[in-house]
Scaffold this motif. Structure first.
Motif, PDB file in Angstrom:
ATOM      1  N   SER A  29      -3.874  -4.746   7.737  1.00 57.72           N
ATOM      2  CA  SER A  29      -2.916  -5.487   6.912  1.00 57.72           C
ATOM      3  C   SER A  29      -2.715  -4.775   5.573  1.00 57.72           C
ATOM      4  CB  SER A  29      -3.433  -6.911   6.663  1.00 57.72           C
ATOM      5  OG  SER A  29      -4.582  -6.858   5.830  1.00 57.72           O
ATOM      6  N   MET A  30      -1.689  -5.169   4.867  1.00 53.34           N
ATOM      7  CA  MET A  30      -1.488  -4.628   3.513  1.00 53.34           C
ATOM      8  C   MET A  30      -2.671  -4.995   2.626  1.00 53.34           C
ATOM      9  SD  MET A  30       0.917  -2.551   2.982  1.00 53.34           S
ATOM     10  CE  MET A  30       1.113  -2.507   1.214  1.00 53.34           C
ATOM     11  N   THR A  31      -3.230  -6.173   2.816  1.00 54.47           N
ATOM     12  CA  THR A  31      -4.414  -6.570   2.039  1.00 54.47           C
ATOM     13  C   THR A  31      -5.568  -5.621   2.332  1.00 54.47           C
ATOM     14  OG1 THR A  31      -3.698  -8.870   2.053  1.00 54.47           O
ATOM     15  CG2 THR A  31      -6.027  -8.455   1.584  1.00 54.47           C
ATOM     16  N   VAL A  34      -4.841  -2.400   0.446  1.00 52.70           N
ATOM     17  CA  VAL A  34      -5.079  -2.571  -0.992  1.00 52.70           C
ATOM     18  C   VAL A  34      -6.573  -2.481  -1.278  1.00 52.70           C
ATOM     19  CG1 VAL A  34      -5.002  -4.262  -2.881  1.00 52.70           C
ATOM     20  CG2 VAL A  34      -2.962  -3.863  -1.471  1.00 52.70           C
ATOM     21  N   ARG A  41      -0.930  -3.280  -4.512  1.00 53.26           N
ATOM     22  CA  ARG A  41       0.119  -3.360  -3.489  1.00 53.26           C
ATOM     23  C   ARG A  41       1.421  -2.723  -3.995  1.00 53.26           C
ATOM     24  NH1 ARG A  41       0.797  -7.364   0.812  1.00 53.26           N
ATOM     25  NH2 ARG A  41      -1.182  -8.150   0.056  1.00 53.26           N
ATOM     26  N   ILE A  44       1.264   0.975  -3.881  1.00 56.20           N
ATOM     27  CA  ILE A  44       1.373   1.499  -2.514  1.00 56.20           C
ATOM     28  C   ILE A  44       2.843   1.562  -2.118  1.00 56.20           C
ATOM     29  CG2 ILE A  44       0.892   1.049  -0.077  1.00 56.20           C
ATOM     30  CD1 ILE A  44      -1.828  -0.139  -0.986  1.00 56.20           C
ATOM     31  N   TYR A  45       3.559   0.458  -2.362  1.00 59.23           N
ATOM     32  CA  TYR A  45       4.987   0.434  -2.021  1.00 59.23           C
ATOM     33  C   TYR A  45       5.764   1.488  -2.809  1.00 59.23           C
ATOM     34  CZ  TYR A  45       4.716  -3.786   0.844  1.00 59.23           C
ATOM     35  OH  TYR A  45       4.445  -4.688   1.841  1.00 59.23           O
ATOM     36  N   LYS A  51       4.168  -0.412   4.837  1.00 61.57           N
ATOM     37  CA  LYS A  51       3.021  -0.104   5.697  1.00 61.57           C
ATOM     38  C   LYS A  51       3.400   0.919   6.773  1.00 61.57           C
ATOM     39  CE  LYS A  51       0.752  -2.594   9.183  1.00 61.57           C
ATOM     40  NZ  LYS A  51       0.142  -3.806   9.728  1.00 61.57           N
TER      41      LYS A  51
END
Length: 192
Positions: A29-31, A34, A41, A44-45, A51
């Protein structure tokens, strides 16, 4: 004035590669990213995109780091190079305590048929591997190491399927004798 990044994107990409390789795309997951990357987050984006884009960059990094075909193009007897190549696949599987397998195989199994971009990357990787094997086997036939009637291109496809299978078995049950016997039988098939 734009702020400078508070993290090293190269290090973050390598850490993302490790996480994706271990867990796969869907299970990460994105979590998770992170936490594992230690990067916000939004960063990252901003740096990698979403993702999926980060996954694709991680897959590209994996492919860049994997020079498994280099020894196949070395001058000299070709069959020992092919054997060493196959043995290296087995050794890598047996040494992989996390049982991650091959990220390319994992990617193909997880979602290459549902994503044209990913599918092209997987197929390109396999084509490169097949081409390197075929080149070594053409050389082996020219040097009299395999019978003249053997089709080096068909053998290369056979060995491509074998090494991908080795990676799958290595992920599920890396039983040394099973993997080594498969390599022995493949080499017998190549030479007879």
């Amino acid at each position: 004035m734009a702020r400078s990044k508070e993290f090293d994107p190269d290090v973050a990409l390598q850490r993302a590669l490790e996480l994706f390789w271990e867990r796969g795309f869907e299970a990460t997951s994105m979590t998770d990213l992170v936490e594992h990357l230690g990067v916000a987050r939004a960063s990252i984006y901003a740096t990698f995109g979403g993702k999926r884009e980060l996954y694709l960059k991680a897959l590209e990094r994996y492919l860049e780091q994997s020079d498994v075909v280099g020894p196949l193009s070395q001058p000299g007897p070709a069959l020992p190079a092919v054997r060493a190549f196959l043995d290296a696949y087995v050794a890598e599987c047996l040494a992989d305590e996390l049982r991650r397998g091959c990220m390319v195989v994992n990617t193909a199994v997880e979602f290459a048929s549902r994503d044209a971009v990913v599918s092209r990357k997987v197929l390109a990787s396999w084509a490169g591997l097949e081409t390197a094997l075929a080149g070594a086997l053409v050389r082996a036939r020219a040097q009299g190491e395999i019978p003249a009637g053997k089709d080096p291109y068909a053998l290369a496809r056979f060995l491509l399927v074998l090494v991908q299978g080795i990676k799958v078995l290595g992920r599920a049950d890396p039983e040394p004798r099973r993997l080594r016997d498969a390599v022995d039988q493949a080499m017998n098939a190549v030479q007879i």
